[in-house]
Enzyme design. Structure first.
Site, mmCIF file in Angstrom:
data_model
loop_
_atom_site.group_PDB
_atom_site.id
_atom_site.type_symbol
_atom_site.label_atom_id
_atom_site.label_comp_id
_atom_site.label_asym_id
_atom_site.label_seq_id
_atom_site.Cartn_x
_atom_site.Cartn_y
_atom_site.Cartn_z
ATOM 1 N N TYR A 1 0.844 -1.196 0.000
ATOM 2 C CA TYR A 1 0.000 0.000 0.000
ATOM 3 C C TYR A 1 0.887 1.256 0.000
ATOM 4 C CZ TYR A 1 -3.168 3.603 1.737
ATOM 5 O OH TYR A 1 -3.871 4.769 1.901
ATOM 6 N N GLU B 1 -11.494 6.108 5.039
ATOM 7 C CA GLU B 1 -10.846 6.878 6.113
ATOM 8 C C GLU B 1 -11.796 7.039 7.299
ATOM 9 O OE1 GLU B 1 -7.766 7.746 6.488
ATOM 10 O OE2 GLU B 1 -6.984 7.475 4.464
ATOM 11 N N TRP C 1 -5.266 1.087 10.280
ATOM 12 C CA TRP C 1 -5.461 1.107 8.832
ATOM 13 C C TRP C 1 -5.310 -0.295 8.252
ATOM 14 C CZ3 TRP C 1 -8.012 3.628 5.509
ATOM 15 C CH2 TRP C 1 -7.743 3.523 4.137
#
Length: 189
Positions: free
Chosen positions: A25, A47, A55
């Site tokens: 990522y 988000e 995350w």
């Protein structure tokens, strides 16, 4: 430096070990300029779901989120009903938080009511390019630009998009470049 000999931002190490999800990522998406209303609606949504969580959880569930939320097509999500909320609350493949699910639907409705393209709106808050930070201690959590973005989004009916979430969005989509100076990822043009 990692096993492939590249220097990366410190957060890009996978805390679970053995997986390259964070690293991939970081290397291919994070901080790269992203435009387009659909792609940015997905990022705003993810988000918001990440708020208060790792995350890595969101990355692991991202494909499930895409399937559950009709690939984040705002027009489709905007038409979700109470039955869809219940369907989503029962979906173990996503983060089952009613407030975040309802916020995603409200945000889809807000996107469909915009008098400007979502991409143009969000990118209008991007600050001028600045030098990359020397280390993570120089990376802010909130900036005047992210505060202004959050305020404008709230004014337009968006939910779960405060200044910290707005700044994380700015980082993830390349509106700011917070890769550390020693990171191998090339700076965006």
């Amino acid at each position: 430096m990692t096993d492939d000999g590249r220097v990366r931002c410190g957060w890009a190490a996978d805390p679970a070990g053995g997986s390259t999800l964070y690293r991939d990522y970081h290397d291919t998406e994070w901080g790269r300029p992203l435009r387009g209303a659909g792609a940015l609606f997905e990022r705003i949504s993810l988000e918001a779901f990440q708020s208060g969580l790792s995350w890595l959880i969101i990355l692991r569930k991202r494909d499930n989120f895409r399937q559950a939320f009709d690939r984040f097509e705002a027009e489709k999500v905007a038409r979700y009903t109470d039955a869809d909320i219940e369907r989503l609350m029962a979906d173990t493949g996503i983060v089952r938080n009613r407030a975040k699910i309802e916020a995603t639907i409200a945000n889809a409705r807000a996107v469909t009511e915009l008098d400007v393209d979502l991409s143009d709106l969000l990118w209008s808050f991007a600050p001028p390019r600045r030098p990359r930070p020397a280390d993570l201690s120089q990376v802010p959590a909130v900036t005047p630009e992210s505060t202004a973005m959050a305020k404008e989004l709230k004014r337009r009916g968006f939910k779960f998009v405060g200044p910290t979430t707005a700044y994380a969005l700015m980082q993830a989509t390349g509106m700011v470049d917070d890769h550390v100076a020693s990171c191998w990822v090339p700076a965006a043009e």
